[in-house]
Design a protein around this motif. Structure first.
Motif, short mmCIF file in Angstrom:
data_model
loop_
_atom_site.label_atom_id
_atom_site.label_comp_id
_atom_site.label_asym_id
_atom_site.label_seq_id
_atom_site.Cartn_x
_atom_site.Cartn_y
_atom_site.Cartn_z
N ARG A 148 -2.39 3.37 0.86
CA ARG A 148 -0.98 3.00 0.81
C ARG A 148 -0.16 4.08 0.08
NH1 ARG A 148 1.05 -1.75 2.20
NH2 ARG A 148 -0.34 -3.42 2.89
N SER A 152 2.63 6.66 1.91
CA SER A 152 4.01 6.68 1.44
C SER A 152 4.47 8.09 1.10
CB SER A 152 4.15 5.76 0.22
OG SER A 152 5.43 5.87 -0.36
N ALA A 309 2.17 -3.43 -2.16
CA ALA A 309 3.21 -2.44 -1.83
C ALA A 309 4.16 -2.18 -2.99
CB ALA A 309 4.01 -2.92 -0.61
N PRO A 312 3.87 1.73 -4.68
CA PRO A 312 4.43 2.76 -3.79
C PRO A 312 5.95 2.64 -3.64
CG PRO A 312 2.40 1.91 -2.86
CD PRO A 312 2.72 1.05 -4.04
N THR A 313 6.47 1.42 -3.58
CA THR A 313 7.91 1.22 -3.45
C THR A 313 8.63 1.59 -4.75
OG1 THR A 313 7.52 -0.59 -1.91
CG2 THR A 313 9.72 -0.44 -2.84
#
Length: 490
Positions: A148, A152, A309, A312-313
């Motif tokens: 992930r 990204s 997530a 990464p966000t």
């Protein structure tokens, strides 16, 4: 001006050069099965301590668990960031020194071999070698978390990122084994320290007014986020879940093969103190990265992100491309450091405990058995690649988080391992059948509660694991009073 993806690729390639160089140095200590399994045993205890810290705090700590803290707030941090590290400290202090002493006595290369030698029955080594395959579930967590992050930052698809994530450590471990693993872990731990400071410091503004100020900001989003117990969560609903279960998990997690076996890398008993001081001190800094989950919730209160997530966000929302590229390298280091330890442990267990011990009993010459065991260990690494891809692909879209799969599997392993390791280290003699009974009790209780959905907290893997650890230890203690076989190791 370079694009964000170009900057990300630049940092990524620099990271590959760094660990590749460490792997080449590690090749010097990878001669023979012992070198592949535990290295040359000439590495400084400071470096081994850094390797331990890196292994204790993987992608779970830097990528996955902050997402659960994001969802469930302060209770999640207290459980994963304080109760678990405290248990780990107790486990390390209690077990490391004596485990290393007995490892030297028995010339043990792996934890299953140590248990078999300690209790005088080779079949125990086979049993625990098979159980060690449960470590694959934790490998899946790491490769999913890293995939992930790579997807990204590098601007590639999740499937391509998954393939890249798996291929990188396979390459240099096939060359260097534990020698490469210890040196790459050291380099990775130093990177992780820099990144941990950046992540912990990224939310300093939220601490205005101290801890009460931080909690007040969380409470403004949802009062449950600021409570030490979050009754609306799936993992932190009671003091038992937050504090007791996570503490027991922390103590017992040390019996994982890739963690406790770090003590076997040390040259002498005199090195144990510095190894523990460095290892736990650095690991505690790493565990503090879980605070990033709280920062992410304050920055993105209504984002509604899935747990895996969140980090990464958060990186995209909080940092510019250069700092984000540097932090990404730290996240990769966090994941690969533990993944390498798991891969080396499983490969050594297959080669040493499932083949070499069998070959020697069949009269195969020791040097031939060792060469074949080393070859089989490396083939195990190759065979693990497609397994990790298939399971990782399935977990790219989990119901809650890939952490649940990983916890359920690896918690079952250390629940079955804890009692015989604890008794063996403390000098308590057990008959082999008592060891088997304790292991089977742990497996039955852990998986029985979880899959049988027994009790109000069955769906939190830490709770079944806690009962499994406690009840299997009781079985071992009761078995201690059974008549001892003549010649049983003391």
């Amino acid at each position: 001006m370079l694009s964000e993806q170009a900057i990300g690729w630049g940092f990524f390639l620099a990271y590959l050069l760094l660990v590749g160089g460490a792997a080449l140095l590690g090749m010097r200590g990878a001669r023979g099965l012992a070198g592949f399994s535990v290295g040359s045993r000439t590495v400084s205890p400071v470096l081994v301590g850094l390797s331990l810290a890196a292994n204790l705090t993987s992608a779970a700590t830097f990528v996955i668990n902050p997402g659960l803290v994001y969802l469930y707030g302060w209770a999640g941090y207290l459980g994963y960031g304080l109760a678990t590290p405290l248990g780990i400290l107790v486990g390390l202090v209690l077990l490391s020194r004596r485990f290393r002493q007995l490892g030297d006595r028995y010339a043990a290369l792996t934890l299953p071999q140590w248990i078999a030698a300690r209790y005088g029955d080779r079949r125990l080594g086979v049993l625990y070698a098979v159980l060690s395959l449960l470590l694959i579930t934790f490998m899946v967590l790491i490769v999913v978390g890293l995939a992930r992050v790579l997807a990204s930052v590098l601007g590639i698809g999740l499937v391509a990122a998954l393939v890249l994530t798996i291929a990188i450590p396979m390459g240099y471990l096939l060359l260097g084994g534990a020698g490469a693993h210890t040196l790459t872990n050291t380099a990775q731990a130093l990177i992780m320290l820099v990144v941990a400071v950046l992540l912990i410091g990224s939310g300093l503004s939220y601490w205005e007014g101290g801890l009460s100020g931080l909690l007040q900001r969380l409470a403004a989003i949802d009062p449950n986020l600021a409570r030490p117990v979050n009754p609306e969560s799936l993992l932190f609903r009671s003091p038992f879940e937050v504090f007791v279960a996570n503490f027991v998990v922390g103590v017992a997690v040390i019996t994982q093969p890739h963690l406790l076996s770090k003590a076997l890398y040390l040259r002498s008993e005199a090195d144990v103190g510095r190894y523990l001081l460095v290892g736990f001190g650095v690991a505690f800094v790493f565990f503090s990265v879980l605070l990033t989950g709280l920062y992410a919730r304050l920055l993105m209160p209504e984002a509604g992100l899935v747990a895996d997530a969140v980090i990464p966000t958060y990186l995209v929302e909080r940092f510019g491309p250069v700092v984000r590229g540097l932090i990404t390298i730290g996240l990769l280091a966090a994941g690969y450091s533990t993944l390498e330890g798991l891969l080396v442990a499983v490969a050594a267990i297959v080669g040493n405990d499932l083949y070499r011990s069998w070959a020697l009993r069949r009269g195969v010459a020791p040097d031939v058995a060792e060469r074949r065991a080393l070859r089989l260990g490396k083939l195990t690494l190759v065979a693990l690649a497609p397994v990790l891809f298939v399971l990782g692909y399935d977990q790219l879209t989990p119901a809650l988080s890939v952490a649940i799969l990983a916890q359920n599997g690896v918690y079952g392993l250390f629940a079955a391992t804890f009692a015989p390791v604890l008794m063996g280290v403390l000098g308590v003699s057990l008959r082999p059948r008592v060891v088997v009974a304790a292991a089977l009790t742990a497996l039955l209780v852990h998986f029985g509660i979880y899959y049988g959905q027994i009790g109000p907290y069955w769906n939190n893997p830490a709770v079944p694991a806690t009962w499994a650890v406690l009840l299997s230890t009781m079985v071992a203690l009761l078995g201690r009073w059974m008549p001892q076989r003549t010649g049983q190791p003391a």
